[in-house]
Design an enzyme around this catalytic site. Structure first.
Site, PDB file in Angstrom:
ATOM      1  N   GLY A   1       0.851  -1.192   0.000  1.00  0.00           N
ATOM      2  CA  GLY A   1       0.000   0.000   0.000  1.00  0.00           C
ATOM      3  C   GLY A   1       0.879   1.232   0.000  1.00  0.00           C
ATOM      4  O   GLY A   1       2.078   1.136   0.289  1.00  0.00           O
TER       5      GLY A   1
ATOM      6  N   CYS B   1       5.227  -6.263   1.797  1.00  0.00           N
ATOM      7  CA  CYS B   1       5.597  -4.852   1.707  1.00  0.00           C
ATOM      8  C   CYS B   1       4.915  -4.042   2.830  1.00  0.00           C
ATOM      9  O   CYS B   1       5.235  -4.228   3.988  1.00  0.00           O
ATOM     10  CB  CYS B   1       5.283  -4.319   0.313  1.00  0.00           C
ATOM     11  N   TYR B   2       3.928  -3.190   2.485  1.00  0.00           N
ATOM     12  CA  TYR B   2       3.238  -2.453   3.547  1.00  0.00           C
ATOM     13  C   TYR B   2       2.651  -3.415   4.580  1.00  0.00           C
ATOM     14  O   TYR B   2       2.721  -3.169   5.795  1.00  0.00           O
ATOM     15  CB  TYR B   2       2.118  -1.596   2.944  1.00  0.00           C
TER      16      TYR B   2
ATOM     17  N   HIS C   1       8.010  -8.038  -3.229  1.00  0.00           N
ATOM     18  CA  HIS C   1       6.720  -8.436  -3.825  1.00  0.00           C
ATOM     19  C   HIS C   1       6.832  -9.796  -4.529  1.00  0.00           C
ATOM     20  O   HIS C   1       7.185  -9.846  -5.698  1.00  0.00           O
ATOM     21  CB  HIS C   1       6.262  -7.378  -4.832  1.00  0.00           C
TER      22      HIS C   1
ATOM     23  N   GLU D   1       4.516 -11.511  -5.640  1.00  0.00           N
ATOM     24  CA  GLU D   1       3.453 -11.657  -6.659  1.00  0.00           C
ATOM     25  C   GLU D   1       3.859 -11.127  -8.028  1.00  0.00           C
ATOM     26  O   GLU D   1       3.241 -11.442  -9.044  1.00  0.00           O
ATOM     27  CB  GLU D   1       2.173 -10.946  -6.181  1.00  0.00           C
TER      28      GLU D   1
ATOM     29  N   ASP E   1     -16.199 -13.366 -22.393  1.00  0.00           N
ATOM     30  CA  ASP E   1     -16.995 -13.535 -21.174  1.00  0.00           C
ATOM     31  C   ASP E   1     -18.415 -14.022 -21.471  1.00  0.00           C
ATOM     32  O   ASP E   1     -18.884 -14.993 -20.871  1.00  0.00           O
ATOM     33  CB  ASP E   1     -17.053 -12.224 -20.368  1.00  0.00           C
TER      34      ASP E   1
ATOM     35  N   LYS F   1      -9.840 -13.174 -15.640  1.00  0.00           N
ATOM     36  CA  LYS F   1      -9.941 -13.382 -17.093  1.00  0.00           C
ATOM     37  C   LYS F   1      -9.259 -14.681 -17.550  1.00  0.00           C
ATOM     38  O   LYS F   1      -9.808 -15.428 -18.360  1.00  0.00           O
ATOM     39  CB  LYS F   1      -9.299 -12.189 -17.808  1.00  0.00           C
TER      40      LYS F   1
END
Ligand code: XMP
Length: 514
Positions: free
Chosen positions: A55, A82-83, A169, A171, A227, A370
């Site tokens: 954040g 992180c944050y 991070h 991710e 979709d 997605k």
């Protein structure tokens, strides 16, 4: 919660969705919630683990997002990123301070491979750092399990309490072994079984739809995009002919697209459903005659869609359910799930038709990202060309033709675009470029063909790479490919005497031409 779930508590970081996606890639279902989510609600969800995101704030400042100490005392494993890592340390009695230099970018991190988090990770590994503040003192009970040249605490853990803090991070793909670390957390620490698999999701969704719909009638607006196509197939597998799909061909689709959609969903296709194709091309061309202003074109196209859809719905009569192709990022971005700023301006055409007589909305893809929608589509046997279809705007070619739309211009763009797509595929670039298409500039210029002077249109080719469609870079297409596309368009598409390549990034350009 019925499914084994890890939850992400969002502290406003830009990677919140990425965290959830990476966890799901490890076959563990993951949902995003705001850091404001009440502790009782979290307890009731009974998650296998909790991940706190990054954040933009400093956790030691008074108004910064925070969470009560209780979160770390639930006995549920917590991983702070992180944050989130700094907050965990701050709340539990460690110290976080502003560093003299920001640590940013790919950074060599030395990890302790005895930590569960770093099992099978190289002792020195490249990670993505992005922080000003740093943990200068760890909380009681913690031990440092990773550091960098500049950062004394790149990771810390309290293994007994199952609390883990990572400054970088995992991710982000720049963190080479990030997925391994997240997998270590969900399997090694949280003890997940890994039951989030697309085949079982599809199967259980079909069952749930069948139960919910009973012998009711369902209506679906099918655009041919990924979709709505996946949603329609899922519904058709669940309830067959109780489903009616209305596909409006507004004459602004790509070349042959209307027929392709009909081939899959129509009576000759493999699925059991009622398919109605409305050929509304002329209606749209009439409405768009003389209209040049982009927003007005969008509005006309959107409203006309609603009118056509309503007319069809009236013929069908009352239905019990209306299908919406909402996917998980829509849920998160509309502010229901996470805390990040609402970043996506909603382009979507239409909205809900006023006069369709239905009782309830059904959103079969609401939980999916997605890439998961695509997997579900493949799982149910949808052809690859439909599943990997590029993003195509609701107003279609209407916003790829600068200025007034005419039938003649639509033909030019369709033909030029089909050639462009074919050559990009021939060059093996179709999966690597984010979005690419041909547009028609409203410009005509003088040229010469054979012995004759021409005064024809200029086609513009666009190709961009983008992560989130909010920013984009023009793709570097090999010159020979561009040259071939140019030659073919000039030779094969009547009415074109110039082909240009748009080099503009976004910003300042947009991806579409209008
Ligand atoms: P822009 O042109 O805004 O495009 O940079 C970003 C992404 O959004 C798509 N786009 C639209 N999609 N209705 C849609 O459904 C629209 O009016 C619209 N305008 C742009 C565009 O194709 C790109 O993927």
């Amino acid at each position: 919660m019925k499914r084994e779930t890890v939850i992400v508590l969002d502290f406003g970081g830009q990677y919140n969705q990425l965290v959830a996606r990476r966890v799901r890639e490890c076959n563990v279902y993951c949902e995003i919630y705001s850091y404001k989510t009440d502790i009782e609600k979290i307890k009731a969800m009974n998650p296998k683990g909790i991940i706190l995101t990054g954040g933009p704030n400093s956790c030691y400042e008074a108004d910064s997002p925070t969470y009560s100490k209780e979160l770390f005392e639930l006995g549920i494993p917590v991983l702070g990123l992180c944050y989130g890592a700094q907050l965990m340390q701050h709340v539990l009695g460690g110290k976080v301070e502003r560093a003299s230099v920001r640590e940013y970018g790919k950074t060599e991190v030395m990890v302790n491979t005895d930590s569960v988090l770093f099992q099978e990770v190289a002792p020195t590994t490249i990670c993505w750092m992005s922080h000003f503040d740093y943990i200068s003192q760890i909380a009681p009970g913690f031990e440092i399990v990773a550091h960098t040249a500049d950062c004394p605490v790149a990771a810390a853990e309290n293994a007994d309490q199952k609390l883990y803090a990572i400054q970088f991070h995992p991710e982000v793909l720049h963190t080479k072994e990030g997925t391994k670390m997240l997998s270590n957390f969900v399997y090694g620490v949280c003890g997940c079984a890994g039951d989030w698999k697309m085949d079982s999701f599809v199967e259980s969704s079909i069952k749930a739809i069948r139960e919910k719909v009973g012998d009711g009638k369902v209506l679906c607006a099918l655009s041919g995009g990924v979709d709505s196509s996946v949603a329609a197939v899922m519904l058709s597998k669940a309830i067959g002919k109780q489903l009616t799909c209305v596909f409006v061909d507004h004459g602004l689709l790509r070349k042959n697209e209307g027929d392709e959609v009909e081939a899959v969903f129509g009576p000759e296709g493999p699925y059991d459903l009622n398919f109605i194709r409305v050929n509304a091309q002329q209606r749209y061309y009439d409405k768009l005659k003389g209209v040049e202003e982009p927003e007005q074109k969008r509005k006309i196209i959107g409203e006309e869609f609603i009118r056509v859809f309503e007319e069809e719905a009236k013929k069908i009569g009352a239905v019990d359910f209306l299908v919406q192709g909402t996917i998980y990022p829509d849920v998160v971005e509309s502010g229901l799930g996470g805390e990040s700023a609402v970043i996506k301006s909603h382009h979507n055409v239409g909205g809900l038709p006023d006069y369709v007589d239905f009782k309830e909305i059904i959103e079969p893809l609401r939980d999916l990202f997605k890439d998961e929608v695509r997997k579900a589509g493949l799982e149910m046997g949808l052809p690859e060309y439909l599943v990997f279809r590029q993003p195509f705007p609701g107003p279609g070619l209407g916003i790829r033709i600068i200025g007034e739309v005419t039938e003649e211009k639509v033909r030019i763009v369709q033909d030029a675009d089909a050639i462009y797509r074919e050559e990009i595929a021939n060059a093996g670039l179709d999966k690597s470029i984010g979005q690419y298409f041909a547009g028609l500039t409203n410009m005509r210029s003088v040229g010469v063909m054979g012995d004759e002077r021409t005064y024809d249109y200029a086609v513009a080719l666009r190709a961009v790479n983008t992560v989130d469609f909010m920013t984009a870079e023009a793709a570097e297409i090999p010159y020979e490919v561009l040259n071939k596309v140019m030659n073919r368009i000039i030779n094969e598409v009547r009415g074109v005497n110039r082909v240009m390549y748009d080099l503009t990034s976004k910003p300042p350009g947009t991806i579409e031409f209008e």
